[in-house]
Design a protein around this motif. Structure first.
Motif, PDB file in Angstrom:
ATOM      1  N   MET A   1     101.990  16.197  38.142  1.00 32.66           N
ATOM      2  CA  MET A   1     102.418  16.863  36.921  1.00 32.66           C
ATOM      3  C   MET A   1     103.107  18.163  37.286  1.00 32.66           C
ATOM      4  SD  MET A   1      99.241  16.364  34.313  1.00 32.66           S
ATOM      5  CE  MET A   1      97.971  16.921  35.435  1.00 32.66           C
ATOM      6  N   ALA A   2     104.056  18.567  36.476  1.00 27.75           N
ATOM      7  CA  ALA A   2     104.728  19.848  36.649  1.00 27.75           C
ATOM      8  C   ALA A   2     105.081  20.358  35.261  1.00 27.75           C
ATOM      9  CB  ALA A   2     105.979  19.700  37.501  1.00 27.75           C
ATOM     10  N   GLY A   3     105.159  21.651  35.117  1.00 28.58           N
ATOM     11  CA  GLY A   3     105.493  22.233  33.825  1.00 28.58           C
ATOM     12  C   GLY A   3     106.153  23.572  33.998  1.00 28.58           C
ATOM     13  N   GLY A   4     106.718  24.057  32.913  1.00 25.28           N
ATOM     14  CA  GLY A   4     107.378  25.342  32.992  1.00 25.28           C
ATOM     15  C   GLY A   4     107.773  25.870  31.636  1.00 25.28           C
ATOM     16  N   VAL A   5     108.244  27.102  31.665  1.00 29.22           N
ATOM     17  CA  VAL A   5     108.733  27.795  30.482  1.00 29.22           C
ATOM     18  C   VAL A   5     110.133  28.301  30.812  1.00 29.22           C
ATOM     19  CG1 VAL A   5     108.358  29.736  28.918  1.00 29.22           C
ATOM     20  CG2 VAL A   5     106.405  28.515  29.868  1.00 29.22           C
ATOM     21  N   GLN A   6     111.025  28.200  29.842  1.00 32.62           N
ATOM     22  CA  GLN A   6     112.391  28.663  30.046  1.00 32.62           C
ATOM     23  C   GLN A   6     112.785  29.559  28.886  1.00 32.62           C
ATOM     24  OE1 GLN A   6     115.625  25.788  29.566  1.00 32.62           O
ATOM     25  NE2 GLN A   6     116.525  26.581  31.457  1.00 32.62           N
ATOM     26  N   ALA A   7     113.370  30.710  29.197  1.00 33.30           N
ATOM     27  CA  ALA A   7     113.900  31.624  28.181  1.00 33.30           C
ATOM     28  C   ALA A   7     115.384  31.804  28.468  1.00 33.30           C
ATOM     29  CB  ALA A   7     113.179  32.959  28.227  1.00 33.30           C
ATOM     30  N   GLU A   8     116.191  31.772  27.412  1.00 32.31           N
ATOM     31  CA  GLU A   8     117.640  31.870  27.571  1.00 32.31           C
ATOM     32  C   GLU A   8     118.197  32.805  26.510  1.00 32.31           C
ATOM     33  OE1 GLU A   8     121.073  28.771  26.497  1.00 32.31           O
ATOM     34  OE2 GLU A   8     119.806  28.112  28.163  1.00 32.31           O
ATOM     35  N   TYR A   9     119.180  33.595  26.911  1.00 31.34           N
ATOM     36  CA  TYR A   9     119.913  34.417  25.954  1.00 31.34           C
ATOM     37  C   TYR A   9     121.396  34.227  26.234  1.00 31.34           C
ATOM     38  CZ  TYR A   9     121.985  38.253  23.450  1.00 31.34           C
ATOM     39  OH  TYR A   9     122.772  38.991  22.615  1.00 31.34           O
ATOM     40  N   LYS A  10     122.150  33.959  25.166  1.00 31.27           N
ATOM     41  CA  LYS A  10     123.568  33.678  25.309  1.00 31.27           C
ATOM     42  C   LYS A  10     124.351  34.435  24.245  1.00 31.27           C
ATOM     43  CE  LYS A  10     126.653  29.675  25.414  1.00 31.27           C
ATOM     44  NZ  LYS A  10     126.715  28.218  25.273  1.00 31.27           N
ATOM     45  N   ASN A  11     125.423  35.091  24.667  1.00 28.01           N
ATOM     46  CA  ASN A  11     126.371  35.681  23.726  1.00 28.01           C
ATOM     47  C   ASN A  11     127.772  35.533  24.313  1.00 28.01           C
ATOM     48  OD1 ASN A  11     126.808  37.799  25.557  1.00 28.01           O
ATOM     49  ND2 ASN A  11     125.383  39.161  24.532  1.00 28.01           N
ATOM     50  N   GLU A  12     128.774  36.180  23.710  1.00 24.40           N
ATOM     51  CA  GLU A  12     130.141  35.984  24.188  1.00 24.40           C
ATOM     52  C   GLU A  12     130.407  36.643  25.540  1.00 24.40           C
ATOM     53  OE1 GLU A  12     130.198  39.433  21.225  1.00 24.40           O
ATOM     54  OE2 GLU A  12     129.405  37.409  21.226  1.00 24.40           O
ATOM     55  N   PHE A  13     129.520  37.505  26.015  1.00 27.20           N
ATOM     56  CA  PHE A  13     129.726  38.209  27.274  1.00 27.20           C
ATOM     57  C   PHE A  13     128.890  37.673  28.433  1.00 27.20           C
ATOM     58  CE2 PHE A  13     130.296  41.339  23.837  1.00 27.20           C
ATOM     59  CZ  PHE A  13     131.663  41.525  23.965  1.00 27.20           C
ATOM     60  N   MET A  14     127.778  37.020  28.145  1.00 33.11           N
ATOM     61  CA  MET A  14     126.877  36.608  29.228  1.00 33.11           C
ATOM     62  C   MET A  14     125.964  35.456  28.824  1.00 33.11           C
ATOM     63  SD  MET A  14     123.705  39.237  29.309  1.00 33.11           S
ATOM     64  CE  MET A  14     122.554  38.023  29.860  1.00 33.11           C
ATOM     65  N   LEU A  15     125.400  34.843  29.855  1.00 29.68           N
ATOM     66  CA  LEU A  15     124.340  33.844  29.693  1.00 29.68           C
ATOM     67  C   LEU A  15     123.260  34.209  30.698  1.00 29.68           C
ATOM     68  CD1 LEU A  15     123.079  31.120  28.797  1.00 29.68           C
ATOM     69  CD2 LEU A  15     124.423  30.047  30.597  1.00 29.68           C
ATOM     70  N   GLY A  16     122.062  34.426  30.212  1.00 25.47           N
ATOM     71  CA  GLY A  16     120.932  34.740  31.082  1.00 25.47           C
ATOM     72  C   GLY A  16     119.823  33.723  30.885  1.00 25.47           C
ATOM     73  N   VAL A  17     119.291  33.216  31.997  1.00 25.23           N
ATOM     74  CA  VAL A  17     118.226  32.217  31.950  1.00 25.23           C
ATOM     75  C   VAL A  17     117.130  32.647  32.913  1.00 25.23           C
ATOM     76  CG1 VAL A  17     117.614  29.795  32.342  1.00 25.23           C
ATOM     77  CG2 VAL A  17     119.871  30.372  31.454  1.00 25.23           C
ATOM     78  N   VAL A  18     115.890  32.584  32.449  1.00 26.09           N
ATOM     79  CA  VAL A  18     114.737  32.832  33.314  1.00 26.09           C
ATOM     80  C   VAL A  18     113.805  31.639  33.159  1.00 26.09           C
ATOM     81  CG1 VAL A  18     112.768  34.315  33.787  1.00 26.09           C
ATOM     82  CG2 VAL A  18     114.929  35.332  33.063  1.00 26.09           C
ATOM     83  N   GLU A  19     113.474  31.015  34.294  1.00 26.07           N
ATOM     84  CA  GLU A  19     112.568  29.870  34.293  1.00 26.07           C
ATOM     85  C   GLU A  19     111.330  30.213  35.110  1.00 26.07           C
ATOM     86  OE1 GLU A  19     114.365  26.274  35.666  1.00 26.07           O
ATOM     87  OE2 GLU A  19     116.065  26.457  34.323  1.00 26.07           O
ATOM     88  N   ALA A  20     110.186  29.900  34.563  1.00 29.05           N
ATOM     89  CA  ALA A  20     108.924  30.026  35.288  1.00 29.05           C
ATOM     90  C   ALA A  20     108.300  28.640  35.301  1.00 29.05           C
ATOM     91  CB  ALA A  20     108.001  31.015  34.597  1.00 29.05           C
ATOM     92  N   SER A  21     108.004  28.132  36.498  1.00 31.16           N
ATOM     93  CA  SER A  21     107.464  26.780  36.595  1.00 31.16           C
ATOM     94  C   SER A  21     106.225  26.755  37.459  1.00 31.16           C
ATOM     95  CB  SER A  21     108.526  25.821  37.154  1.00 31.16           C
ATOM     96  OG  SER A  21     108.937  26.228  38.428  1.00 31.16           O
ATOM     97  N   LEU A  22     105.427  25.734  37.224  1.00 30.60           N
ATOM     98  CA  LEU A  22     104.195  25.519  37.970  1.00 30.60           C
ATOM     99  C   LEU A  22     104.161  24.050  38.356  1.00 30.60           C
ATOM    100  CD1 LEU A  22     101.588  26.934  38.887  1.00 30.60           C
ATOM    101  CD2 LEU A  22     100.537  26.159  36.777  1.00 30.60           C
ATOM    102  N   THR A  23     104.126  23.773  39.645  1.00 32.36           N
ATOM    103  CA  THR A  23     104.127  22.397  40.118  1.00 32.36           C
ATOM    104  C   THR A  23     102.698  21.883  40.241  1.00 32.36           C
ATOM    105  OG1 THR A  23     104.146  23.096  42.418  1.00 32.36           O
ATOM    106  CG2 THR A  23     106.279  22.731  41.379  1.00 32.36           C
ATOM    107  N   GLY A  24     102.580  20.602  40.541  1.00 30.91           N
ATOM    108  CA  GLY A  24     101.263  19.974  40.650  1.00 30.91           C
ATOM    109  C   GLY A  24     100.395  20.564  41.744  1.00 30.91           C
TER     110      GLY A  24
END
Length: 120
Positions: free
Chosen positions: A84-107
């Protein structure tokens, strides 16, 4: 050879079934994806089954905190191996940038944090 079947309702729910044959190996692979949209909540859920018998699920909420935001919960499961694996992803997008932060936890219990930013 490749086969695709797609359908979507007016409410945003739908499915995609794909199959293809690798000519060199003779292997046939496929997947089935089921998507649900929940009107009025900006929430979507997607579950995908692969022919190697793995299952992945993603639940996302769009533009709920503020415009351009997206929060997601991700999960993967392999019934044969019990992985099993799981995670959380947060994203912010506008006309100037795209930012993504992912936190995951593997088996195996190892956490991973992956930030990425693209500026236009």
């Amino acid at each position: 050879m490749k086969f695709n079947l797609k359908s979507q309702s007016q409410a945003g729910s739908g499915f995609i079934i794909e199959a293809f044959n690798e000519i060199e190996s003779g292997k046939v692979m496929g997947s089935g994806e089921f998507k649900n949209a929940f009107p009025g909540t900006n929430m979507n859920m997607s579950s995908k089954w692969f022919s190697d018998n793995t299952i992945s699920t993603e639940v996302t909420i769009n533009d709920k905190l503020f415009p351009g935001s997206r929060l997601g919960l991700l999960g993967k499961f392999d019934p044969k191996g019990g992985n099993m694996a799981g995670g959380v992803q947060a994203e912010y997008k506008n006309e100037f940038m795209l930012g993504v932060v992912e936190a995951s936890l593997t088996g195996d219990g190892k956490p991973m944090l992956s930030p990425s930013f693209v500026f236009t």
